[in-house]
Write an enzyme that holds these catalytic residues in place. Structure first.
Site, short mmCIF file in Angstrom:
data_model
loop_
_atom_site.label_atom_id
_atom_site.label_comp_id
_atom_site.label_asym_id
_atom_site.label_seq_id
_atom_site.Cartn_x
_atom_site.Cartn_y
_atom_site.Cartn_z
N VAL A 87 0.81 -1.23 0.00
CA VAL A 87 0.00 0.00 0.00
C VAL A 87 0.84 1.28 0.00
O VAL A 87 0.29 2.37 -0.11
CB VAL A 87 -1.03 0.04 1.16
CG1 VAL A 87 -1.96 -1.15 1.06
CG2 VAL A 87 -0.37 0.12 2.53
N HIS A 89 2.53 1.93 -2.45
CA HIS A 89 2.42 2.36 -3.84
C HIS A 89 1.16 3.19 -3.99
O HIS A 89 0.04 2.68 -3.85
CB HIS A 89 2.46 1.13 -4.76
CG HIS A 89 3.80 0.48 -4.73
ND1 HIS A 89 4.89 1.04 -5.35
CD2 HIS A 89 4.25 -0.63 -4.10
CE1 HIS A 89 5.96 0.30 -5.12
NE2 HIS A 89 5.60 -0.73 -4.36
N ARG A 161 -6.64 -6.39 18.55
CA ARG A 161 -5.67 -6.50 17.44
C ARG A 161 -4.30 -5.93 17.79
O ARG A 161 -3.32 -6.22 17.12
CB ARG A 161 -6.20 -5.79 16.20
CG ARG A 161 -6.04 -4.28 16.21
CD ARG A 161 -6.36 -3.67 14.87
NE ARG A 161 -6.14 -2.23 14.87
CZ ARG A 161 -6.36 -1.45 13.82
NH1 ARG A 161 -6.83 -1.95 12.70
NH2 ARG A 161 -6.12 -0.16 13.90
N ARG A 188 9.53 -4.54 -6.89
CA ARG A 188 9.23 -5.62 -5.94
C ARG A 188 9.70 -7.00 -6.38
O ARG A 188 9.56 -7.97 -5.62
CB ARG A 188 7.73 -5.63 -5.63
CG ARG A 188 7.20 -4.33 -5.05
CD ARG A 188 7.92 -3.91 -3.79
NE ARG A 188 7.32 -2.70 -3.20
CZ ARG A 188 7.70 -2.16 -2.04
NH1 ARG A 188 8.68 -2.71 -1.35
NH2 ARG A 188 7.13 -1.06 -1.58
C1 FAD Z 1 13.58 -2.44 -1.70
C2 FAD Z 1 12.73 -1.40 -1.03
C3 FAD Z 1 13.02 -0.99 0.25
C4 FAD Z 1 12.25 -0.01 0.89
N1 FAD Z 1 12.57 0.38 2.15
C5 FAD Z 1 11.84 1.34 2.75
C6 FAD Z 1 12.14 1.81 4.08
O1 FAD Z 1 13.08 1.34 4.71
N2 FAD Z 1 11.36 2.76 4.64
C7 FAD Z 1 10.30 3.31 3.97
O2 FAD Z 1 9.63 4.19 4.51
N3 FAD Z 1 9.97 2.89 2.74
C8 FAD Z 1 10.69 1.93 2.11
N4 FAD Z 1 10.35 1.52 0.85
C9 FAD Z 1 9.14 2.07 0.22
C10 FAD Z 1 9.49 3.26 -0.70
O3 FAD Z 1 10.10 4.31 0.01
C11 FAD Z 1 8.22 3.78 -1.40
O4 FAD Z 1 7.27 4.15 -0.42
C12 FAD Z 1 7.62 2.76 -2.33
O5 FAD Z 1 8.60 2.29 -3.22
C13 FAD Z 1 6.45 3.37 -3.13
O6 FAD Z 1 6.79 4.63 -3.67
P1 FAD Z 1 7.28 4.86 -5.16
O7 FAD Z 1 7.78 6.26 -5.25
O8 FAD Z 1 8.19 3.81 -5.60
O9 FAD Z 1 6.08 4.71 -6.13
P2 FAD Z 1 4.47 4.85 -6.13
O10 FAD Z 1 3.91 5.39 -4.87
O11 FAD Z 1 4.04 3.49 -6.58
O12 FAD Z 1 4.26 5.89 -7.26
C14 FAD Z 1 4.67 5.63 -8.60
C15 FAD Z 1 5.44 6.80 -9.15
O13 FAD Z 1 4.57 7.92 -9.23
C16 FAD Z 1 5.30 9.11 -8.95
N5 FAD Z 1 4.75 9.71 -7.73
C17 FAD Z 1 3.88 9.14 -6.85
N6 FAD Z 1 3.58 10.00 -5.86
C18 FAD Z 1 4.28 11.13 -6.12
C19 FAD Z 1 4.42 12.37 -5.46
N7 FAD Z 1 3.77 12.66 -4.32
N8 FAD Z 1 5.23 13.29 -6.01
C20 FAD Z 1 5.90 13.06 -7.14
N9 FAD Z 1 5.84 11.89 -7.82
C21 FAD Z 1 5.03 10.94 -7.31
C22 FAD Z 1 6.76 8.71 -8.78
O14 FAD Z 1 7.42 8.79 -10.02
C23 FAD Z 1 6.64 7.27 -8.34
O15 FAD Z 1 7.81 6.52 -8.58
C24 FAD Z 1 11.12 0.55 0.20
C25 FAD Z 1 10.83 0.13 -1.10
C26 FAD Z 1 11.60 -0.84 -1.71
C27 FAD Z 1 11.25 -1.29 -3.11
#
Ligand code: FAD
Length: 220
Positions: A87, A89, A161, A188
């Protein structure tokens, strides 16, 4: 006794829907109709033009056009840790099993696939001084007993919970457009992703590559 789910290799996903146009069964045709708006070239649509057109769009990096179709997937018997990662994403819609309203007295928990649930690994020091060697299964059983006890004492699910583990089984439905799914798959299924989401997404990616290869087959 609580149920331990060892999901390695198991199919935890089910594709519920792939969005198509009113006139066809093929999501590529929908993407093509939308995409050809840009070039005013709908007159060039034939029975087999969609795959070629969409592949061209994808290779040029015009991924915005891939947003015109979407897929809905159900994930089940995955952990709450998995769903928390999912979530994050943001360009997607979700509906998830509620721990506020659903009674979890029959606890189901996902264990890492390479771990043994019955191995007595940890010695607990109980408040009365007694030491007790417990396994993962024992701990989850104790957790289940505690949850049931709280429920019996009048705690509603949304209060009880608070003691549930992050490995607890969950079910979630996710809808996203193809562009967002491509992004999710890239992140992922990568080697640094957590083993659970990596396994589930790898299985799902394999299936969508068979169903709609033009959209997904460049993702390794
Ligand atoms: C291997 C791995 C390790 C991780 N470790 C951590 C961790 O330790 N702590 C943690 O908190 N999270 C962690 N995450 C989660 C990560 O920080 C992101 O929350 C997650 O990948 C979803 O965000 P996203 O930007 O990739 O893409 P999504 O939310 O799926 O959005 C898709 C794309 O849309 C665009 N977008 C979306 N929203 C915005 C916005 N507000 N402004 C500008 N562009 C936007 C961007 O281009 C983004 O890449 C991890 C993720 C991975 C894959």
């Amino acid at each position: 006794m609580a149920e331990i789910l060892k999901n390695k290799g198991a199919k935890a996903h089910r594709i519920l829907a792939i969005m198509v146009g009113l006139e066809g069964e093929n999501p590529l045709q929908l993407v093509e109709v939308a995409g050809r708006t840009a070039y005013q070239s709908r007159d060039r649509i034939t029975d087999d033009s969609a795959a070629k057109f969409v592949e061209m769009i994808r290779k040029r990096g015009h991924e915005a056009v891939l947003e015109h179709s979407a897929m809905t997937v159900e994930f089940n018997n995955v952990s709450r840790g998995f769903t928390h990662e999912l979530v994050r994403h943001r360009l997607a819609s979700y509906t998830q099993e509620s721990t506020r309203y659903v009674d979890e007295s029959n606890l189901k928990v996902v264990i890492p696939p390479d771990k043994e649930p019955n191995e007595k690994l940890v010695e607990l020091q109980l408040p009365n001084g007694i030491k007790l060697k417990v396994s993962f299964q024992d701990w989850i059983d104790l957790n289940e007993q505690m949850y049931r006890g709280l429920r019996k004492a009048g705690w509603v699910p949304q209060d009880a919970r608070q003691i549930l583990p992050i490995g607890i089984k969950s079910q979630i439905v996710m809808t996203a457009n193809f562009r967002e799914w491509r992004h999710v798959f890239k992140l992922r299924t990568a080697p640094d992703a957590h083993w659970e989401i990596r396994q589930v997404m790898t299985n799902l990616l394999k299936e969508v590559k068979e169903k709609i290869p033009i959209i997904f087959n460049d993702i390794l």
